[in-house]
Scaffold this motif. Sequence first.
Motif: not given
Length: 150
Positions: A104-119
């Motif tokens: 769960l923390p790993l997927f949350v971190l991956m999604l947060a990084v992807l959203w950061y890069f998207q923005l």
Amino acid sequence: PAEPTMVLRLKFLNDTERLARVRPGDTVGALKRAYFPGQEQQVRLIYHGQLLRDDAQSLAALHLAHNSVLHCHISQHSPAPVPASSHASTDPVHAALNVGSLMLPLFVLMLAVLWYFQLQYRHVFTATATTFLAGLTLLFSFMAFTMYRR
């Protein structure tokens, strides 16, 4: 008068059976000591799907009848005493390798990084990639909330 004896069938994981001649007043601990000397701590007895934890409990209190089946599991190592409320693994090897609790923390971190890069780098993300990222986030959020809702 002598207490009547009864026979219990001790069934093992490999489908072998052993007969145990006991008295209804005998305890679970006495049964383990008599039929598994030196292995009392490694033996787990199961009756009607319930683990017999209390070694001081008498066989009569369990309502065992003549020819009842007790399932036996003998572990290779002595189990550490675990409190009844604890569900965590006490084995340090399994605790260290429990990757499931990190998912769960790993997927949350991956999604947060992807959203950061998207923005930060919108020009790199196509509309399809952004839609896929949003869908993946929604799917993951739905799964996380249904699994951890308890």
